[in-house]
Design an enzyme around this catalytic site. Structure first.
Site, PDB file in Angstrom:
ATOM      1  N   CYS A  92       0.968  -1.517  -0.033  1.00  0.00           N
ATOM      2  CA  CYS A  92       0.076   0.335  -0.039  1.00  0.00           C
ATOM      3  C   CYS A  92       1.300   1.274  -0.104  1.00  0.00           C
ATOM      4  O   CYS A  92       1.906   1.051   0.563  1.00  0.00           O
ATOM      5  CB  CYS A  92      -0.336   0.112   1.184  1.00  0.00           C
ATOM      6  SG  CYS A  92      -1.818   1.578   1.741  1.00  0.00           S
ATOM      7  N   GLU A  93       0.929   2.247  -0.747  1.00  0.00           N
ATOM      8  CA  GLU A  93       0.948   3.556  -1.137  1.00  0.00           C
ATOM      9  C   GLU A  93       0.932   4.001   0.108  1.00  0.00           C
ATOM     10  O   GLU A  93       1.737   5.542   0.168  1.00  0.00           O
ATOM     11  CB  GLU A  93       1.929   4.044  -2.265  1.00  0.00           C
ATOM     12  CG  GLU A  93      -0.128   4.551  -2.878  1.00  0.00           C
ATOM     13  CD  GLU A  93      -0.116   5.270  -3.746  1.00  0.00           C
ATOM     14  OE1 GLU A  93      -0.648   6.220  -4.138  1.00  0.00           O
ATOM     15  OE2 GLU A  93       0.494   4.928  -5.020  1.00  0.00           O
ATOM     16  N   HIS A  94      -0.590   4.015   0.557  1.00  0.00           N
ATOM     17  CA  HIS A  94      -0.676   5.270   2.023  1.00  0.00           C
ATOM     18  C   HIS A  94       0.426   5.074   2.838  1.00  0.00           C
ATOM     19  O   HIS A  94       0.458   5.618   3.635  1.00  0.00           O
ATOM     20  CB  HIS A  94      -1.897   4.797   1.507  1.00  0.00           C
ATOM     21  CG  HIS A  94      -2.617   5.382   0.744  1.00  0.00           C
ATOM     22  ND1 HIS A  94      -3.552   5.202   0.065  1.00  0.00           N
ATOM     23  CD2 HIS A  94      -1.935   6.856  -0.107  1.00  0.00           C
ATOM     24  CE1 HIS A  94      -4.353   5.553  -1.089  1.00  0.00           C
ATOM     25  NE2 HIS A  94      -3.286   6.144  -1.292  1.00  0.00           N
ATOM     26  N   HIS A  95       0.593   3.521   3.635  1.00  0.00           N
ATOM     27  CA  HIS A  95       1.034   3.164   4.878  1.00  0.00           C
ATOM     28  C   HIS A  95       2.167   2.457   4.640  1.00  0.00           C
ATOM     29  O   HIS A  95       2.366   1.603   5.995  1.00  0.00           O
ATOM     30  CB  HIS A  95      -0.062   2.246   5.962  1.00  0.00           C
ATOM     31  CG  HIS A  95      -1.143   3.302   5.642  1.00  0.00           C
ATOM     32  ND1 HIS A  95      -2.434   2.899   4.995  1.00  0.00           N
ATOM     33  CD2 HIS A  95      -1.527   4.441   7.002  1.00  0.00           C
ATOM     34  CE1 HIS A  95      -3.256   4.135   5.280  1.00  0.00           C
ATOM     35  NE2 HIS A  95      -2.794   4.201   6.314  1.00  0.00           N
ATOM     36  N   GLN A 133      -4.444  -0.137  -5.555  1.00  0.00           N
ATOM     37  CA  GLN A 133      -5.134  -2.018  -6.158  1.00  0.00           C
ATOM     38  C   GLN A 133      -5.748  -0.875  -6.992  1.00  0.00           C
ATOM     39  O   GLN A 133      -5.539  -2.156  -8.084  1.00  0.00           O
ATOM     40  CB  GLN A 133      -6.034  -2.731  -5.353  1.00  0.00           C
ATOM     41  CG  GLN A 133      -6.654  -3.567  -6.258  1.00  0.00           C
ATOM     42  CD  GLN A 133      -7.485  -5.033  -4.896  1.00  0.00           C
ATOM     43  OE1 GLN A 133      -7.097  -4.736  -3.905  1.00  0.00           O
ATOM     44  NE2 GLN A 133      -8.239  -5.511  -5.763  1.00  0.00           N
ATOM     45  N   HIS A 161      -6.295  -5.605   2.389  1.00  0.00           N
ATOM     46  CA  HIS A 161      -5.710  -4.666   2.366  1.00  0.00           C
ATOM     47  C   HIS A 161      -5.156  -4.976   3.769  1.00  0.00           C
ATOM     48  O   HIS A 161      -5.344  -4.473   4.634  1.00  0.00           O
ATOM     49  CB  HIS A 161      -6.089  -3.337   1.971  1.00  0.00           C
ATOM     50  CG  HIS A 161      -6.133  -3.710   0.242  1.00  0.00           C
ATOM     51  ND1 HIS A 161      -5.513  -2.236   0.147  1.00  0.00           N
ATOM     52  CD2 HIS A 161      -6.856  -4.250  -0.460  1.00  0.00           C
ATOM     53  CE1 HIS A 161      -5.310  -2.307  -1.403  1.00  0.00           C
ATOM     54  NE2 HIS A 161      -6.665  -3.761  -1.506  1.00  0.00           N
ATOM     55  N   CYS A 163      -3.541  -2.795   5.933  1.00  0.00           N
ATOM     56  CA  CYS A 163      -3.691  -1.201   5.595  1.00  0.00           C
ATOM     57  C   CYS A 163      -5.024  -0.900   6.742  1.00  0.00           C
ATOM     58  O   CYS A 163      -5.210  -0.197   7.949  1.00  0.00           O
ATOM     59  CB  CYS A 163      -3.231  -0.442   5.256  1.00  0.00           C
ATOM     60  SG  CYS A 163      -4.641  -0.707   3.503  1.00  0.00           S
TER      61      CYS A 163
END
Length: 203
Positions: A92-95, A133, A161, A163
C-alpha cells in the site's frame, strides 16, 4: 481507436545509497521507541534494506519487455486465454503495508499468444511497487493491451489490505475486488459472461 497508454516504468531519480537507507531505518527504530544499537536490532537496518530490494523489485523491471516475445503457431486459436489465481503481494502506497491476494488475467488473442509465465511476471512487476489496487489493475491490463494488441483484455484482482486488517478499522476478512475490462470483454456481454463463468469454475 487510440491505444491505452502504458504505465511509466523508469526508476525514480537520485536513489539514496544503501548506507543512507540503513540510516533511515535506524531513525525509524528510534522513533518507534527502541534502541537500534541493542544486540537484537544491530543487523535490522541491513535486513530491512535487503527485504526492500525484494519487496520493491518491480521498479527495476520493464513489463513491456516481458511481453515482447510472442508465438504465432496457434492453429488459429482465438478463444479466451485465462491465467487464474496468480499470487499477488504488493504494498500500500499510503501505509507501506502488504496487499495480499490473487490476480486473474485473461486475453483474447488476435494472431499471437505469449508464454503464460510472462502474464504472471507482468503482475509481479507492477505489484512489487508501492501501489493502490485500482492503479495496479489498470497497469496490468493496459500493458497487455498495448503490447499484445489482442481483441480483449480482462484483469480481476481480489486482495486483503493489511492497512485495514492490522490498523485503522481492523476489518479482518474484508477483501477488495477490482477489474479492468478492455476490448471484447468490455463491449461484448456474452464474452464477459463467459469469462465470469470461467472464473467461478475456479473458485
Amino acid at each position: 481507436m487510440p491505444s491505452t497508454p502504458v504505465a511509466e516504468t523508469r526508476l525514480p531519480p537520485a536513489r539514496p545509497s544503501r548506507a543512507e537507507a540503513e540510516a533511515a531505518v535506524r531513525t525509524l527504530l528510534r522513533w518507534a521507541g527502541d534502541d537500534p544499537a541493542r544486540e537484537g536490532l544491530l543487523d535490522t537496518p541491513a535486513r530491512v534494506v535487503r527485504s526492500y530490494e525484494e519487496f520493491f523489485a518491480g521498479y527495476a523491471i520493464d513489463p513491456v519487455a516481458l511481453l515482447e516475445r510472442t508465438f504465432a503457431e496457434t492453429e488459429g486459436y482465438d478463444e479466451i486465454v485465462l491465467l487464474r489465481n496468480i499470487r499477488l503481494e504488493s504494498y500500500c502506497e499510503h501505509h507501506m503495508v502488504p496487499i495480499i491476494g490473487v490476480a486473474h488475467v485473461a486475453y483474447l488473442p488476435e494472431h499471437r499468444v505469449v508464454g503464460i509465465s510472462k502474464l504472471a511476471r507482468v503482475v509481479h512487476a507492477y505489484a512489487k511497487r508501492l501501489q493502490i489496487q485500482e492503479k495496479l489493475t489498470a497497469q496490468i491490463a493496459n500493458t497487455i493491451e498495448a503490447v499484445l494488441r489482442p481483441r480483449g483484455v480482462a484483469v480481476v484482482i481480489e486482495s486483503e489490505h493489511q492497512c485495514m486488517t492490522t490498523r485503522g478499522v481492523h476489518q479482518h476478512g474484508a477483501s477488495m475486488v477490482t477489474s479492468r475490462m478492455l476490448g471484447a470483454f468490455r463491449d461484448d456481454a456474452n464474452t464477459r459472461r463467459e469469462l465470469m463463468a470461467l472464473l467461478r469454475t475456479g473458485s
